[in-house]
Design a protein around this motif. Structure first.
Motif, PDB file in Angstrom:
ATOM      1  N   LYS A  37       0.833  -1.205   0.000  1.00  0.00           N
ATOM      2  CA  LYS A  37       0.000   0.000   0.000  1.00  0.00           C
ATOM      3  C   LYS A  37       0.870   1.258   0.000  1.00  0.00           C
ATOM      4  O   LYS A  37       0.453   2.313  -0.482  1.00  0.00           O
ATOM      5  N   GLN A  38       2.090   1.142   0.535  1.00  0.00           N
ATOM      6  CA  GLN A  38       3.019   2.274   0.483  1.00  0.00           C
ATOM      7  C   GLN A  38       3.520   2.489  -0.957  1.00  0.00           C
ATOM      8  O   GLN A  38       3.436   1.591  -1.782  1.00  0.00           O
ATOM      9  N   LEU A  39       4.062   3.675  -1.178  1.00  0.00           N
ATOM     10  CA  LEU A  39       4.726   3.929  -2.456  1.00  0.00           C
ATOM     11  C   LEU A  39       6.104   3.288  -2.393  1.00  0.00           C
ATOM     12  O   LEU A  39       6.904   3.607  -1.499  1.00  0.00           O
ATOM     13  N   SER A  40       6.419   2.402  -3.325  1.00  0.00           N
ATOM     14  CA  SER A  40       7.737   1.764  -3.357  1.00  0.00           C
ATOM     15  C   SER A  40       8.591   2.431  -4.429  1.00  0.00           C
ATOM     16  O   SER A  40       8.122   2.703  -5.533  1.00  0.00           O
ATOM     17  N   VAL A  41       9.847   2.698  -4.071  1.00  0.00           N
ATOM     18  CA  VAL A  41      10.742   3.435  -4.967  1.00  0.00           C
ATOM     19  C   VAL A  41      12.088   2.724  -5.020  1.00  0.00           C
ATOM     20  O   VAL A  41      12.730   2.530  -3.980  1.00  0.00           O
TER      21      VAL A  41
ATOM     22  N   ALA B 157       5.615  12.706   0.450  1.00  0.00           N
ATOM     23  CA  ALA B 157       5.502  12.365   1.874  1.00  0.00           C
ATOM     24  C   ALA B 157       4.511  13.273   2.600  1.00  0.00           C
ATOM     25  O   ALA B 157       4.086  12.964   3.711  1.00  0.00           O
ATOM     26  N   GLN B 158       4.149  14.384   1.981  1.00  0.00           N
ATOM     27  CA  GLN B 158       3.156  15.247   2.616  1.00  0.00           C
ATOM     28  C   GLN B 158       1.730  14.785   2.346  1.00  0.00           C
ATOM     29  O   GLN B 158       0.779  15.276   2.959  1.00  0.00           O
ATOM     30  N   LEU B 159       1.584  13.847   1.419  1.00  0.00           N
ATOM     31  CA  LEU B 159       0.242  13.322   1.140  1.00  0.00           C
ATOM     32  C   LEU B 159      -0.144  12.293   2.197  1.00  0.00           C
ATOM     33  O   LEU B 159       0.710  11.670   2.820  1.00  0.00           O
ATOM     34  N   GLU B 160      -1.448  12.101   2.373  1.00  0.00           N
ATOM     35  CA  GLU B 160      -1.894  10.980   3.196  1.00  0.00           C
ATOM     36  C   GLU B 160      -1.665   9.684   2.422  1.00  0.00           C
ATOM     37  O   GLU B 160      -1.757   9.655   1.198  1.00  0.00           O
ATOM     38  N   ILE B 161      -1.436   8.594   3.156  1.00  0.00           N
ATOM     39  CA  ILE B 161      -1.168   7.326   2.479  1.00  0.00           C
ATOM     40  C   ILE B 161      -2.402   6.865   1.686  1.00  0.00           C
ATOM     41  O   ILE B 161      -2.287   6.230   0.634  1.00  0.00           O
ATOM     42  N   ARG B 162      -3.581   7.238   2.132  1.00  0.00           N
ATOM     43  CA  ARG B 162      -4.794   6.827   1.387  1.00  0.00           C
ATOM     44  C   ARG B 162      -4.822   7.453  -0.013  1.00  0.00           C
ATOM     45  O   ARG B 162      -5.446   6.924  -0.924  1.00  0.00           O
ATOM     46  N   ASN B 163      -4.124   8.590  -0.198  1.00  0.00           N
ATOM     47  CA  ASN B 163      -4.059   9.192  -1.528  1.00  0.00           C
ATOM     48  C   ASN B 163      -3.207   8.356  -2.473  1.00  0.00           C
ATOM     49  O   ASN B 163      -3.542   8.181  -3.654  1.00  0.00           O
ATOM     50  N   ILE B 164      -2.093   7.862  -1.933  1.00  0.00           N
ATOM     51  CA  ILE B 164      -1.229   6.996  -2.739  1.00  0.00           C
ATOM     52  C   ILE B 164      -2.012   5.742  -3.148  1.00  0.00           C
ATOM     53  O   ILE B 164      -2.022   5.357  -4.323  1.00  0.00           O
ATOM     54  N   LEU B 165      -2.667   5.162  -2.175  1.00  0.00           N
ATOM     55  CA  LEU B 165      -3.477   3.961  -2.432  1.00  0.00           C
ATOM     56  C   LEU B 165      -4.593   4.213  -3.447  1.00  0.00           C
ATOM     57  O   LEU B 165      -4.853   3.404  -4.330  1.00  0.00           O
TER      58      LEU B 165
END
Lengths: 274, 274, 274
Positions: free
Chosen positions: B92-96, B195-203
């Motif tokens: 669910k995290q952004l992987s880089v 990193a300033q976004l909420e994790i739900r936005n990435i998802l």
């Protein structure tokens, strides 16, 4: 076969197309190509088929305009042309178009039916059919849509304009632009590598790619199944043992993996002969 | 965990991989990566996971050749490797992936499993498995097919040749080439924004993108549903009000939308603290 | 209609958008665009619709922030905006965006809803919605996913950064970058060619492309069906006869196919008038 001269060498069949005066795709030529392609189905020696043109200006001009009509013969010939495209796409061998001239309409479609396509500064690619009141008939619009996306495809099909080899590479019409002066050496190198593979490897990757384009998960499942099967083979172990013996899994790999493969091949040839 | 050193800072976990002598993907490393990735499932603080290598030459060399065989242990380890790829893809995290060395075979597949990948002039990418009698086993062929199209994928898989970071960007193997001298600043800037976004936005965006790739209409429907729900939130109104107060919907937006966003953030921080 | 000035000339409708002060996509503008686009359904004269902006800085700034909220009116307006995007996509005419300013959010989505898009050095494209706590609402994320692939799309949607016209061309957001100084001549040339086609030709290719993107085989089947039908038409025979008379299927085609098309058109005009 009078319009195709075919030579064989080390697993590579080179097909030179010669249909004077302008390398138009006539019914005769279609029939010869279809017969040849279908004959490859049970050919166990040929791994790669290279299509070239003997004409100084045209790779293939386009489908013979004399068959584009409402007659029974015309409609049948058009369908045979369409089958030629699907036959080329279905080949188990690796098909390679080497384009040093104009490939419009059915000529462009012939190129896109091949697995790989290399083209020189003398090449030109286009689908100008709409200016003759017809759409493409050999998957030209289908391939443009899938290779360059809706928008660039629609522009190219409505304008019918020529693309250079560099443009065609950027738009995925061909695999790569290669200057004419470098083409022979380029082909010797690339096809030399591929001709050393077993034909089942070419087929396996074609199959995984086709599945993956349609469904990512189905492609992944098929790939893993092949991987686990192939891992069990003695041949795999022999290559891996030799590869490791010559520096695999060490820092040598970083800058000289080709050297390790050369030493591995030499090692395997020795064991085989010894 | 001995092969991974993990540091946390402001929502970003940085995972440094160190598996001497050549950063091969061994069973031990696979198990550590899988354990770490699965532990992130219930992690509410980590938004971004950055994978780096501590090796001077290799990002990840490839899957350990000692597990590519027909033994029960070998087949099980290969399947665990394949699961590692699907586990990374399912995060669910952004992987880089930040690639400053060689990434072939499973290393290349690890890179493509990540959401984003940046690479330097020291990077090299390849899927040379076919020369060891096996196909790719971690979706390498699947990803090549979907990212570069049938033809360029088939050529790359049959040749197994290295690609530079620039070539890899053009072929969609990675997101972007970044010169090594600029990488730290580049990452600070890009990851600082995300990193300033909420994790739900990435998802949310991962979910919309995944749906859209499979079915354009289904993606559009999902996107609209999220849009209408999110529009109702108080947070949305607060941001919009501050944005408009600082020049949103005026000509200031044309050349200085970033300045409006900075002023908006300051305004919101003030209200929150005030 | 006060926000759209529409002029008609030779099958081309040019729609100039003027919604002061900053060309925001307000409910009024949405209603006007929807009314105009739906009116084209039974328009038999218009083949091409060109969308331009009269604002010096903005093509279209974005959806009016005042409708992005949880009120009944706001949600209804957002849905109307979304319908505007699907209405543009469903047009039978060729839709063309000519972008000489900023197109963010809904403006970028408007551009991508059009069949073709050309942009100058003054253009900027972005989907920065996530920084206002919302996703894209007019297929921005859907289109980014399908046009630039998962990874580049995710990066662009999480950063929300501007793209230049050249970048937008490389990422398939637009069809082509055209310098402002060359735009008028470029449009005259491109649209001049397309405006000579029957509208059914535009529709036919849109339909084949849409089918091919979803299913390669279904696209191929549809294409062949159209080809065989069109081959039967008298118009096709007349064009082919004139084309062959003027050098079609000879070497003249290689370097001067445009000249043959010009001579063909002159021949057909003569017969028609004679």
């Amino acid at each position: 076969m009078s319009k195709l001269s075919i030579s064989h060498s080390e697993g590579i069949a080179t097909v030179s197309i010669n249909n004077p005066p302008s390398n138009v795709i006539t019914s005769d030529l279609i029939n010869e190509v279809n017969a040849f392609v279908l004959s490859l189905k049970y050919d166990r020696d040929t791994k790669i088929v290279v299509f070239k043109s003997l004409h100084p200006l045209f790779f293939l001009a386009h489908l013979d305009l004399h068959v584009i009509n409402g007659t029974t013969a015309g409609q049948a010939a058009s369908i045979e042309f369409n089958h030629m495209i699907t036959n080329i796409k279905a080949m188990k061998q690796l098909s390679v178009a080497v384009v040093d001239g104009v490939a419009r309409g059915g000529g462009d479609e012939f190129v896109m039916a091949c697995d790989l396509a290399y083209a020189t500064e003398n090449a030109a690619f286009a689908q100008p059919e709409i200016h003759v009141n017809i759409p493409t008939g050999g998957q030209g619009a289908v391939q443009y849509a899938r290779r360059m996306g809706k928008n660039k495809a629609l522009q190219a099909l409505l304008l019918g304009n020529d693309f250079t080899a560099q443009q065609a590479e950027a738009l995925n019409i061909i695999t790569q632009y290669v200057p004419k002066s470098e083409m022979d050496e380029f082909l010797a190198q690339v096809l030399g590598v591929i001709a050393q593979l077993e034909i089942r490897n070419i087929l396996m990757y074609k199959e995984i790619i086709a599945a993956s384009i349609i469904d990512e998960d189905a492609g992944a499942e098929l790939e893993l199944r092949y991987f686990l099967e192939r891992a069990k083979e003695n041949k795999t172990q022999a290559i891996i043992d030799a590869f490791i013996k010559h520096g695999g899994q060490t820092d040598r790999e970083a800058k000289d993996i080709q050297g390790i493969f050369v030493d591995t091949a030499a090692e395997l040839a020795k064991s085989f002969n010894g």
